[in-house]
Design an enzyme around this catalytic site. Structure first.
Site, PDB file in Angstrom:
ATOM      1  N   ASP A   3      -0.056   5.285   0.721  1.00 46.46           N
ATOM      2  CA  ASP A   3      -0.283   6.237   1.630  1.00 46.46           C
ATOM      3  C   ASP A   3      -0.003   5.731   2.921  1.00 46.46           C
ATOM      4  OD1 ASP A   3      -0.338   8.797   2.530  1.00 46.46           O
ATOM      5  OD2 ASP A   3      -2.295   9.338   1.846  1.00 46.46           O
ATOM      6  N   ASP A  53       0.727  -1.116   0.164  1.00 47.58           N
ATOM      7  CA  ASP A  53      -0.209  -0.022   0.266  1.00 47.58           C
ATOM      8  C   ASP A  53       0.854   1.142  -0.168  1.00 47.58           C
ATOM      9  OD1 ASP A  53      -2.298   1.762   0.447  1.00 47.58           O
ATOM     10  OD2 ASP A  53      -1.836   1.907   2.363  1.00 47.58           O
TER      11      ASP A  53
HETATM   12 MG   LIG Z   1      -2.634   3.360   3.442  1.00 45.93          MG
END
Ligand SMILES: [Mg+2]
Length: 262
Positions: A19, A17
């Site tokens: 962010d 992932d």
């Molecule tokens: Mg995230």
């Protein structure tokens, strides 16, 4: 005990992932660039996934490289690019969303229409210029039977000033108006993660994320192992609650390669 070579050593590939894992807002997190580079040197496949539908995979890869993180566009999957892949060509799409989702639909050869009556599919992504008129046309098209596809269903976007309404809030309005539920590309639903798996070598995969509700829940539903990092939206006190549990909890992404107890 952590396996020799770190948590990542036993996996054919890792799905990162973005962010809260690789960067936070506009800054790379400490050690993330070196960790991604070292995973590559050790032959562990790397794919990047994001529920954020505002940028194209090329733009995300450029942004990563500008932060010193080695990334090529084919390694990047966004909820927008995967939502576009869920729609069969040809189709006429009425769109709520920003540039990333529009570019993904265009690249797939799908037509974007403004008129509710001609829409085969309503595609809904995060749109910071959302208006009542966009909701009106989407509602009309859905009520007339158009397919309902969404990039992601995150209720909020964690902005630097606090939570902003996310795409899930827009979907809630459309569901309230129509009684329809969307088909969702992004985590915790499967399409984004399975699209990432198709880009990686065969073998066990490790999801690395900062969110229990999307990353850990999505990986768990697919039977994947998952490392939760504490550099994003989850605080250690939340780990005691009910719900899906990560395989590993790491202070940050450098823990993928660290020797010693996880
Ligand atoms: Mg995230």
């Amino acid at each position: 005990m952590t396996p020799r070579g770190g948590v990542a050593a036993g996996y054919a590939g890792v799905v990162l992932d973005l962010d809260g894992v690789v960067y936070r807002h506009d800054r790379a997190l400490d050690g993330a660039a070196d960790t991604v580079a070292e995973l590559g040197r050790r032959g562990v496949g790397v794919a990047f996934v994001t529920n954020n539908a505002t940028r194209t995979p090329c733009e995300v890869a450029d942004r990563l490289r500008a932060m010193g993180v080695p990334a090529d566009p084919p390694q990047v999957l966004t909820s927008a690019s995967v939502a576009a892949e869920m729609i069969h060509v040809p189709a006429r799409c009425l769109v709520i969303g920003e540039r990333g989702v529009r570019a993904a639909l265009d690249e797939r050869g799908l037509d974007v229409v403004e008129d509710a009556a001609s829409a085969d599919v309503v595609v809904v992504a995060w749109d910071r210029r959302l208006t009542w008129d966009k909701l009106r046309r989407a509602t009309l098209a859905l009520a007339a039977g158009a397919r309902f596809v969404a990039t992601n269903s995150d209720p909020v976007y964690p902005s630097p000033e606090g939570p902003w309404p996310g795409n899930g809030a827009t979907l809630a309005a459309l569901t309230a108006a129509t009684g329809r539920q969307p088909e969702v590309a992004g985590k915790p639903r499967a399409p984004l993660l399975t699209a990432a798996a198709e880009r990686l070598p065969d073998g066990p995969l490790l999801m690395v994320g900062d969110s229990l509700a999307t990353d850990v829940a999505g990986a768990t539903a697919l039977g994947w192992d998952c490392a939760l990092v504490l550099t994003g939206v989850t605080s250690p006190s939340e780990l005691d609650g009910a719900g899906p549990r990560p395989t590993y909890v790491l202070d940050d992404v450098t823990g993928l390669l660290a020797e010693g107890p996880a």
